[in-house]
Design an enzyme around this catalytic site. Sequence first.
Site, mmCIF file in Angstrom:
data_model
loop_
_atom_site.group_PDB
_atom_site.id
_atom_site.type_symbol
_atom_site.label_atom_id
_atom_site.label_comp_id
_atom_site.label_asym_id
_atom_site.label_seq_id
_atom_site.Cartn_x
_atom_site.Cartn_y
_atom_site.Cartn_z
ATOM 1 C CE LYS A 1 8.421 16.110 62.292
ATOM 2 N NZ LYS A 1 8.685 15.544 63.654
ATOM 3 C CD GLU B 1 17.882 6.683 53.787
ATOM 4 O OE1 GLU B 1 17.294 5.581 53.659
ATOM 5 O OE2 GLU B 1 18.399 7.063 54.834
ATOM 6 C CB CYS C 1 17.355 2.922 56.214
ATOM 7 S SG CYS C 1 18.785 4.010 55.993
ATOM 8 C CD GLU D 1 13.061 -0.533 57.054
ATOM 9 O OE1 GLU D 1 14.229 -0.122 56.977
ATOM 10 O OE2 GLU D 1 12.068 0.164 56.767
#
Length: 502
Positions: free
Chosen positions: A198, A273, A307, A404
């Site tokens: 996806k 992840e 990331c 973040e």
Amino acid sequence: MTQIAPFDGHALAPETRAFLERPHRLLIDGAWVEGSAGTRATVDPATGLKLADVQLGGAAEIDQAVAAARRAFEGSWRRMTAADRTALLFRLARIMQDNARLLAELDVIDNGMPMFIAELTVANNVEMIDYYAGAILRIEGSTLAPPRHIAAGGEALTYTLREPVGVAGQIVPWNVPLSTAILKLAPALAAGCTVVMKPSEETPLSALALGQMILDAGFPDGVVNIVNGLGADAGAALAAHPGVDKISFTGSTATGRRIVQAAIGNLKKVSLELGGKSPVVVMPDADLEIAVPGVAMATFFLQGQNCMAGTRIFVHESIHDRFVEALGAFAGGMTLGHGLAPGTMLGPMISDAHTAKVMGHIDRAVAAGATLAAGGRKLDRPGNFIEPTIFTDTTADMAVVQEEIFGPVMAVRRFATEDLDEIAALANDTPYGLSGSVWTRDLSTAHRLVSRIRAGHVSINCHGAVGTNVPFGGFGQSGWGREFGQDGLDAYLETKAVTARL
């Protein structure tokens, strides 16, 4: 002052224009099929202009794709020899190489990344497919001493087999769409798995182009299925599907938790992840000629939308002011613009919503008492452009230090100690543990400090040194498992032990 790259329109290659004009459907069981969940426009985040309408699928299409992947896994793909699978992957790599311009331009206009990043990632993707194609013939088990109670009755043989996990569900993020798709797809196919992928609804185009290349390479029907859709619909259905043996997800930590909950039903294997808030430690003896641009790009590479971005910068007080001034000068000299414009170093944020989120973090940092040393503005022009932003006088309790942001926002803290345990405590004061870097001329200090930093990927005098053969993944809330290298292949393999009384 931040520079703006001039851009006089979409200077796209003819093959890219032709691709955009095609219908964009779902790849299921070797055919492009209609979706049942409507369409969604994908737009160029540098201009806000629509690129294409993409059909969407939901739970029904995920069911169809999983069934196709299961048939292929139990049938044609399982029966194919290792040498034939190797040849298919090598063929796909050459097709991608021949279409490098198309793939790079699609990621530039769909994601906003500068062309120099897109070209680099396409080259890396071809290398990755070649790497895993070459690994297929090296998948091997071992022979072991048989269990005592079996061997005692006569001769016996014990050995292990490495077998594919089965049907792999793969959920790809928007920040490096083609690259993340390949780093999941290549090891899965090398291991002998079949795949339901996806793509992100924000950036589906390069995955759809990849799907056609997979068909052109001659992969059997159902081996790779690509279902466009929203995360709450197609993504949730894929994560929870009882016919999926493994789910691999890259994205936010919050969504990762939901993936884990969805996987409980059949206890499918899970690779995650997730987020990061990576520390960058600049020691007093750092070589500033490499540290200043290196640390700046640790934060600002891909507009900070990655990331492993090094966004918590710890600088020794003896060089703090000089270092911050140099960082500000570097940030001010960066060129923002459309990824296709020559000289562009920074592109836009992915969307209006994400831009508002990043600007909210900037406003809260100012309100919390951090000093805005550079940037901090959304540019008054079409597209979602935010200046590279540097905060100083930050403290551990500030959200700009702990959360973040996924944008071009750097939080600098000064430190006075030279005690490595104390420095490591500063670096490790986060729930994340994905990446990090240490900048010093003293390699003894570097290695000792690296051993104290709790992260899955730490570099010395560079940052984010990812590579096809280098395992990458995180500690703590940065995720489970590793991608890239042998670890990435092992994530799609099961070990079976066999003992035979002879």
